[in-house]
Design a protein around this motif. Structure first.
Motif, mmCIF file in Angstrom:
data_model
loop_
_atom_site.group_PDB
_atom_site.id
_atom_site.type_symbol
_atom_site.label_atom_id
_atom_site.label_comp_id
_atom_site.label_asym_id
_atom_site.label_seq_id
_atom_site.Cartn_x
_atom_site.Cartn_y
_atom_site.Cartn_z
ATOM 1 N N UNK A 88 35.295 74.687 39.792
ATOM 2 C CA UNK A 88 34.050 74.476 39.054
ATOM 3 C C UNK A 88 33.454 75.768 38.516
ATOM 4 N N UNK A 89 34.082 76.908 38.823
ATOM 5 C CA UNK A 89 33.565 78.186 38.349
ATOM 6 C C UNK A 89 32.271 78.596 39.017
ATOM 7 N N UNK A 90 32.101 78.234 40.292
ATOM 8 C CA UNK A 90 30.888 78.573 41.032
ATOM 9 C C UNK A 90 31.100 79.853 41.835
ATOM 10 N N UNK A 91 30.023 80.564 42.186
ATOM 11 C CA UNK A 91 30.171 81.789 42.974
ATOM 12 C C UNK A 91 30.867 81.513 44.307
ATOM 13 N N UNK A 92 31.741 82.437 44.708
ATOM 14 C CA UNK A 92 32.414 82.316 45.996
ATOM 15 C C UNK A 92 32.858 83.701 46.449
ATOM 16 N N UNK A 93 32.352 84.139 47.583
ATOM 17 C CA UNK A 93 32.669 85.475 48.081
ATOM 18 C C UNK A 93 33.771 85.502 49.108
ATOM 19 N N UNK A 94 34.569 84.420 49.187
ATOM 20 C CA UNK A 94 35.636 84.342 50.188
ATOM 21 C C UNK A 94 37.001 84.521 49.531
ATOM 22 N N UNK A 95 37.582 85.730 49.564
ATOM 23 C CA UNK A 95 38.944 85.895 49.065
ATOM 24 C C UNK A 95 39.930 85.236 50.020
ATOM 25 N N UNK A 96 41.143 84.955 49.571
ATOM 26 C CA UNK A 96 42.108 84.237 50.417
ATOM 27 C C UNK A 96 42.307 84.812 51.819
ATOM 28 N N UNK A 97 42.418 86.143 51.998
ATOM 29 C CA UNK A 97 42.600 86.644 53.367
ATOM 30 C C UNK A 97 41.390 86.370 54.269
ATOM 31 N N UNK A 98 40.167 86.410 53.711
ATOM 32 C CA UNK A 98 38.974 86.129 54.504
ATOM 33 C C UNK A 98 38.919 84.663 54.884
ATOM 34 N N UNK A 99 39.318 83.797 53.962
ATOM 35 C CA UNK A 99 39.401 82.379 54.289
ATOM 36 C C UNK A 99 40.410 82.152 55.401
ATOM 37 N N UNK A 100 41.577 82.778 55.288
ATOM 38 C CA UNK A 100 42.619 82.559 56.290
ATOM 39 C C UNK A 100 42.194 83.098 57.658
ATOM 40 N N UNK A 101 41.529 84.249 57.681
ATOM 41 C CA UNK A 101 41.079 84.805 58.960
ATOM 42 C C UNK A 101 40.052 83.913 59.634
ATOM 43 N N UNK A 102 39.299 83.168 58.834
ATOM 44 C CA UNK A 102 38.287 82.270 59.374
ATOM 45 C C UNK A 102 38.880 80.955 59.848
ATOM 46 N N UNK A 103 39.908 80.489 59.144
ATOM 47 C CA UNK A 103 40.447 79.151 59.391
ATOM 48 C C UNK A 103 41.738 79.143 60.197
ATOM 49 N N UNK A 104 42.254 80.330 60.533
ATOM 50 C CA UNK A 104 43.527 80.418 61.246
ATOM 51 C C UNK A 104 43.418 81.494 62.322
ATOM 52 N N UNK A 105 43.250 81.059 63.570
ATOM 53 C CA UNK A 105 43.052 81.998 64.672
ATOM 54 C C UNK A 105 44.246 82.922 64.870
ATOM 55 N N UNK A 106 45.436 82.433 64.594
ATOM 56 C CA UNK A 106 46.627 83.272 64.736
ATOM 57 C C UNK A 106 46.634 84.387 63.685
ATOM 58 N N UNK A 107 46.206 84.074 62.465
ATOM 59 C CA UNK A 107 46.140 85.104 61.428
ATOM 60 C C UNK A 107 45.082 86.153 61.784
ATOM 61 N N UNK A 108 43.973 85.732 62.355
ATOM 62 C CA UNK A 108 42.952 86.698 62.765
ATOM 63 C C UNK A 108 43.525 87.665 63.796
ATOM 64 N N UNK A 109 44.307 87.143 64.752
ATOM 65 C CA UNK A 109 44.942 88.009 65.738
ATOM 66 C C UNK A 109 45.915 88.978 65.050
ATOM 67 N N UNK A 110 46.620 88.485 64.046
ATOM 68 C CA UNK A 110 47.548 89.338 63.301
ATOM 69 C C UNK A 110 46.812 90.481 62.608
ATOM 70 N N UNK A 111 45.656 90.178 62.020
ATOM 71 C CA UNK A 111 44.862 91.212 61.355
ATOM 72 C C UNK A 111 44.409 92.266 62.358
ATOM 73 N N UNK A 112 43.892 91.827 63.498
ATOM 74 C CA UNK A 112 43.430 92.777 64.520
ATOM 75 C C UNK A 112 44.579 93.642 65.013
ATOM 76 N N UNK A 113 45.748 93.039 65.211
ATOM 77 C CA UNK A 113 46.919 93.793 65.659
ATOM 78 C C UNK A 113 47.320 94.824 64.618
ATOM 79 N N UNK A 114 47.283 94.441 63.355
ATOM 80 C CA UNK A 114 47.645 95.346 62.262
ATOM 81 C C UNK A 114 46.715 96.549 62.206
ATOM 82 N N UNK A 115 45.454 96.334 62.575
ATOM 83 C CA UNK A 115 44.464 97.405 62.543
ATOM 84 C C UNK A 115 44.443 98.238 63.825
ATOM 85 N N UNK A 116 45.257 97.852 64.793
ATOM 86 C CA UNK A 116 45.286 98.589 66.053
ATOM 87 C C UNK A 116 44.118 98.289 66.963
#
Length: 394
Positions: A88-116
């Motif tokens: 619909x062309x509406x404002x949205x501040x959630x890029x795909x990685x932020x959406x995935x980190x919010x909706x996928x607990x395993x991906x969030x763990x992967x991000x934290x691991x990647x960052x040490x």
């Protein structure tokens, strides 16, 4: 009148409908439940599944009054938020990685691991894959769906023989039938609520869960200024994660532990926290954080300047027996108490109620703050004395 669309009508959306009204916006609630608490707050109601992106988009496509989209209180509706906003062309501040980190607990763990960043060892996949792979973890482990909320499908397993039943239970409530098993983190179990602006944590509130044994579900949260070293480390880790996933502006809800080895972020959601957590953060700083989230949703920049720093709290209204709600007495008197900011009720007389053994069973919540912890405690004690829940068990 310009209108804000709110995906979902759970009790966690009520404050957003009211904030939109304060900003002069009309509201549209989208939910499968016509009796959802948020539906009563909205100006319009779309009786649709929030996950039916095609139907929601079709219902809104030809409207020129819709200026924003919001999905507060739960991560479940964030994928639809991103998809519908894009169409619909509406404002949205959630890029795909932020959406995935919010909706996928395993991906969030992967991000934290990647960052040490510190965190538990884990495995993820189908129920069968988790049963196969989790034997290499150190028990006890916690098993949960990667993409479900409200603490559903969570089991702590003391030994491998318990894994199969736990993994199957988690998969049943996972939209993707995907499960994560993590080594159990122990320490001080805390909740967090934050608001980012320009990639920096503008506001941070860390809270203790309040429980009433023998139940373990939180009956409330106490949010207060913390040791500066703790707040600084939570801020550091959260900003690192958000920079990695491209999330720069908006609310964040998170769970964390303070362990002997430091701070461990457990999971996050790039949205307003439910159970009054978003409102509590605002009370702590004198900033209307829910209104700020609505402003972002319609493309405006909110003012997040703190007016003060003080303790705040939320307490759940709850039934102690099953039956039909007759009345909630004393609410007006409670709202008039010094320090009580709001009383949010999510049920009506005649509704069925059950004992409070999970967050979804609450009847509403009370929000309060005080100049000091003692002042806040006095206000909460007075609320406890005044409010009475009458239930017909027959």
């Amino acid at each position: 009148m310009k209108r804000l669309v709110v995906l979902g009508g759970s009790d966690g959306t009520i404050s957003s409908f009211r904030a939109a009204r304060r900003l002069g916006l009309g509201t549209i609630c989208v939910d499968m439940r016509a009796d959802a608490p948020g539906a009563r707050e909205a100006d319009e109601f779309l009786h649709l599944s929030t996950r039916d992106v095609e139907a929601v988009t079709a219902a809104l496509r030809d409207r020129d009054d819709v200026v924003g989209l919001l999905a507060p209180g739960t991560d479940i509706n964030l994928p639809s938020l991103v998809e519908v906003a894009g169409r619909l062309g509406l404002p949205c501040g959630l890029p795909p990685p932020a959406l995935r980190a919010s909706a996928d607990k395993a991906y969030f763990r992967e991000v934290c691991l990647r960052l040490g960043l510190g965190g538990p060892a884990y495995v993820s996949g189908s129920a069968a894959e988790v049963v196969r792979d989790a034997v290499r973890l150190t028990f006890p482990v916690i098993v949960k769906p990667v993409d479900s909320g409200s603490s559903r499908g969570i089991t702590i397993c003391a030994a491998p023989p318990e894994l199969a039943a736990a993994a199957e239970a988690a998969a049943l409530v996972s939209p993707s039938a995907t499960v994560i098993a993590e080594e159990l983190v122990t320490g001080e179990d805390l909740c967090g609520e934050a608001f980012l602006q320009d990639g920096k944590v503008a506001l941070l509130g860390v809270s203790d869960r309040v429980v009433a044994p023998p139940q373990v579900v939180a009956i409330g949260h106490d949010m207060a200024p913390r040791d500066p070293a703790l707040s600084s480390e939570v801020t550091r880790q959260l900003e690192l994660v958000c920079a990695e996933i491209g999330y720069t502006d908006g609310p964040v809800n998170l769970d964390l532990f303070v362990t002997g080895e430091g701070i461990v972020l457990i999971e996050m959601g790039a949205r307003i926290g439910g159970n009054g957590m978003g409102e509590a953060l605002g009370l702590m700083y004198g900033v209307d954080t829910v209104q700020a989230a609505v402003q972002l949703a319609v493309g405006e920049r909110p003012d997040l300047t703190p007016q003060w720093t003080r303790p705040a709290a939320v307490r759940m209204l709850r039934a102690r027996s099953a039956g039909t709600l007759v009345s909630l007495d004393g609410l007006a008197a409670a709202l008039a108490l010094p320090g009580v900011a709001d009383v949010v009720v999510t049920v009506s007389p005649g509704d069925p109620v059950v004992p409070y053994t999970e967050c979804r069973a609450k009847l509403g919540y009370v929000l309060a703050s005080g100049e000091s912890p003692g002042e806040l405690a006095a206000a909460l004690a007075a609320v406890e004395e005044l409010v009475r829940v009458r239930v017909d068990a027959g």
